[in-house]
Design an enzyme around this catalytic site. Structure first.
Site, PDB file in Angstrom:
ATOM      1  CD  GLU A  34      -2.940  -0.964   2.301  1.00 25.28           C
ATOM      2  OE1 GLU A  34      -3.868  -0.516   2.220  1.00 25.28           O
ATOM      3  OE2 GLU A  34      -2.636  -1.434   3.314  1.00 25.28           O
TER       4      GLU A  34
ATOM      5  CD  GLU B 251      -3.111  -6.657   3.533  1.00 25.34           C
ATOM      6  OE1 GLU B 251      -2.863  -7.538   2.797  1.00 25.34           O
ATOM      7  OE2 GLU B 251      -2.695  -5.498   3.487  1.00 25.34           O
TER       8      GLU B 251
HETATM    9  C1  1HE Z   1       6.553  -8.888  12.042  1.00 29.26           C
HETATM   10  C2  1HE Z   1       6.038  -8.332  11.005  1.00 29.26           C
HETATM   11  C3  1HE Z   1       4.883  -7.789  10.878  1.00 29.26           C
HETATM   12  C4  1HE Z   1       7.861  -9.389  10.503  1.00 29.26           C
HETATM   13  N1  1HE Z   1       4.323  -7.345  12.152  1.00 29.26           N
HETATM   14  N2  1HE Z   1       6.050  -8.027  13.273  1.00 29.26           N
HETATM   15  N3  1HE Z   1       2.185  -8.600   7.057  1.00 29.26           N
HETATM   16  C5  1HE Z   1       2.317 -10.073   6.910  1.00 29.26           C
HETATM   17  O1  1HE Z   1       1.278 -10.606   7.071  1.00 29.26           O
HETATM   18  C6  1HE Z   1       3.935  -9.990   6.656  1.00 29.26           C
HETATM   19  C7  1HE Z   1       4.437 -10.874   7.906  1.00 29.26           C
HETATM   20  N4  1HE Z   1       5.886 -11.022   7.806  1.00 29.26           N
HETATM   21  C8  1HE Z   1       6.494 -11.903   6.984  1.00 29.26           C
HETATM   22  O2  1HE Z   1       5.701 -12.728   6.266  1.00 29.26           O
HETATM   23  C9  1HE Z   1       7.944 -12.269   7.219  1.00 29.26           C
HETATM   24  O3  1HE Z   1       8.163 -11.555   8.394  1.00 29.26           O
HETATM   25  C10 1HE Z   1       8.665 -11.392   6.003  1.00 29.26           C
HETATM   26  C11 1HE Z   1       8.332 -12.331   4.621  1.00 29.26           C
HETATM   27  C12 1HE Z   1       8.349  -9.948   5.679  1.00 29.26           C
HETATM   28  C13 1HE Z   1      10.310 -11.483   6.294  1.00 29.26           C
HETATM   29  O4  1HE Z   1      10.639 -12.824   6.705  1.00 29.26           O
HETATM   30  P1  1HE Z   1      11.928 -13.043   7.477  1.00 29.26           P
HETATM   31  O5  1HE Z   1      11.995 -14.379   7.324  1.00 29.26           O
HETATM   32  O6  1HE Z   1      13.081 -12.224   6.596  1.00 29.26           O
HETATM   33  O7  1HE Z   1      11.893 -12.415   8.893  1.00 29.26           O
HETATM   34  P2  1HE Z   1      10.963 -13.093  10.148  1.00 29.26           P
HETATM   35  O8  1HE Z   1      11.854 -13.995  10.833  1.00 29.26           O
HETATM   36  O9  1HE Z   1       9.627 -13.554   9.784  1.00 29.26           O
HETATM   37  O10 1HE Z   1      10.558 -11.750  11.010  1.00 29.26           O
HETATM   38  C14 1HE Z   1      11.807 -10.900  11.672  1.00 29.26           C
HETATM   39  C15 1HE Z   1      11.149 -10.274  12.755  1.00 29.26           C
HETATM   40  O11 1HE Z   1      10.091  -9.335  12.317  1.00 29.26           O
HETATM   41  C16 1HE Z   1      10.084 -11.241  13.650  1.00 29.26           C
HETATM   42  O12 1HE Z   1      10.216 -10.635  14.950  1.00 29.26           O
HETATM   43  P3  1HE Z   1      10.885 -11.633  16.194  1.00 29.26           P
HETATM   44  O13 1HE Z   1      11.143 -10.641  17.468  1.00 29.26           O
HETATM   45  O14 1HE Z   1      10.877 -12.956  16.261  1.00 29.26           O
HETATM   46  O15 1HE Z   1      12.532 -11.275  15.723  1.00 29.26           O
HETATM   47  C17 1HE Z   1       8.793 -11.192  13.022  1.00 29.26           C
HETATM   48  O16 1HE Z   1       7.719 -11.286  14.232  1.00 29.26           O
HETATM   49  C18 1HE Z   1       8.742  -9.511  12.868  1.00 29.26           C
HETATM   50  N5  1HE Z   1       7.740  -9.266  11.744  1.00 29.26           N
HETATM   51  N6  1HE Z   1       6.776  -8.997  10.084  1.00 29.26           N
HETATM   52  C19 1HE Z   1       5.093  -7.420  13.223  1.00 29.26           C
HETATM   53  N7  1HE Z   1       4.037  -7.385   9.793  1.00 29.26           N
HETATM   54  C20 1HE Z   1      -3.386  -0.567   6.768  1.00 29.26           C
HETATM   55  S1  1HE Z   1      -3.652  -2.169   7.116  1.00 29.26           S
HETATM   56  C21 1HE Z   1      -2.404  -3.176   6.370  1.00 29.26           C
HETATM   57  C22 1HE Z   1      -2.607  -4.644   6.420  1.00 29.26           C
HETATM   58  C23 1HE Z   1      -1.361  -5.472   6.419  1.00 29.26           C
HETATM   59  O17 1HE Z   1      -0.276  -5.029   6.227  1.00 29.26           O
HETATM   60  S2  1HE Z   1      -1.492  -7.215   6.758  1.00 29.26           S
HETATM   61  C24 1HE Z   1      -0.249  -7.852   6.414  1.00 29.26           C
HETATM   62  C25 1HE Z   1       0.775  -7.737   7.374  1.00 29.26           C
END
Ligand code: 1HE
Length: 260
Positions: free
Chosen positions: A114, A134
């Site tokens: 977005e 989402e």
């Molecule tokens: C997060 C987030 C997040 C990572 N919110 N903490 N977005 C999503 O559904 C995407 C979610 N994220 C992922 O699928 C993956 O993290 C990635 C593909 C982006 C990256 O993968 P990777 O292997 O490089 O990283 P990771 O190990 O998954 O994440 C590293 C840290 O970032 C980890 O935290 P930690 O404390 O365990 O180290 C994750 O929890 C954190 N992290 N993404 C919170 N999104 C206005 S409305 C919009 C609605 C949306 O955007 S919905 C989609 C949300």
């Protein structure tokens, strides 16, 4: 200038390029409320010397979208205001002072897509991938994605991405219209800067027309659009800058259009 969540640097002889970098790499630049407000403030407060901006992300990914850890306890009213806050921030990117080129790599997902869609040009490297998880998370886009993304790729592709969790790789994304430029891995920032430098040399009123008139004309009926276009054209061509540029071409002092 630098906040902890966002880094801003200016480049160029007169500080005409701003590089705005999401800087929360340990959370994949997930957009917490603090970060989305920092985005708004960054674009609202760009130095007056800036003529074009590049938006990029620190670390391995452009942006993982909404910070899901902040989602859990919101009720409907709070959700409404939260989405409106995103709208305000991303409108500040789209309708702020200068054109913005997004430099994309790694995850460009959910709210990250977005945010990229609010920029005026998107450059992606081969590591980029796009998704709208989402649907999988049981929510809906809330950062203007349902308005902006169909205008890039069409309602059918966005519906597919959200219903099925489909992930587009960098080439598919470029073909579908998510990015206009595709470059080798690691090359997005350089390409975005090259484009921004070029944009910064345009007449300011031309850039203004492209940012503020074109998207509105595209929403108008043809009849209204022609009139808005005529008025914008008249204003742009009356600027001394425009007259000097046309004179320079007629006197053989300006570059011709040539194939790249
Ligand atoms: C997060 C987030 C997040 C990572 N919110 N903490 N977005 C999503 O559904 C995407 C979610 N994220 C992922 O699928 C993956 O993290 C990635 C593909 C982006 C990256 O993968 P990777 O292997 O490089 O990283 P990771 O190990 O998954 O994440 C590293 C840290 O970032 C980890 O935290 P930690 O404390 O365990 O180290 C994750 O929890 C954190 N992290 N993404 C919170 N999104 C206005 S409305 C919009 C609605 C949306 O955007 S919905 C989609 C949300």
């Amino acid at each position: 200038m630098s906040h902890s969540l966002i880094q801003i640097e200016t480049q160029g002889e007169h500080g005409e390029i701003a590089v705005v970098r999401l800087h929360r790499p340990s959370k994949r630049n997930a957009l917490s409320d603090a970060l989305i407000l920092a985005v708004r403030n960054a674009f609202a407060g760009l130095p007056r010397t800036v003529r074009a901006a590049v938006l990029c992300g620190a670390g391995e990914h452009f942006c993982a979208g909404l910070d899901l850890s902040e989602l859990s306890e919101r009720d409907a009213g709070e959700g409404l205001h939260h989405s409106r806050m995103w709208h305000e921030a991303l409108n500040q990117v789209q309708y702020g002072p200068v054109p913005v080129v997004a430099a994309l790599h790694g995850a460009v997902v959910g709210g990250g897509l977005e945010l990229a869609s609010a920029c005026h040009i998107r450059v992606a490297d081969e590591t980029a991938f796009y998704a709208l998880p989402e649907g999988t998370r049981g929510i809906f886009v809330g950062g203007g994605g349902s308005v902006r993304i169909p205008r890039l790729i069409g309602v059918a592709r966005m519906t597919d991405m959200m219903l099925t969790g489909r992930v587009y790789d960098a080439s598919e994304g470029e073909r579908a219209g998510l990015a206009q430029y595709l470059v080798p891995a690691g090359g997005a920032l350089d390409k975005a800067l090259e484009l921004a430098r070029r944009i910064a040399t345009n007449a300011p009123l031309t850039n203004y027309a492209l940012m503020h008139a074109l998207p509105r004309i595209a929403e108008q009926s043809a009849d209204h659009g022609y009139l808005t276009e005529a008025m914008m054209a008249a204003i742009a061509q009356s600027a001394p800058d425009a007259k000097a540029r046309v004179r320079a071409f007629l006197e053989g002092r300006a570059a011709k259009v040539k194939k790249s």
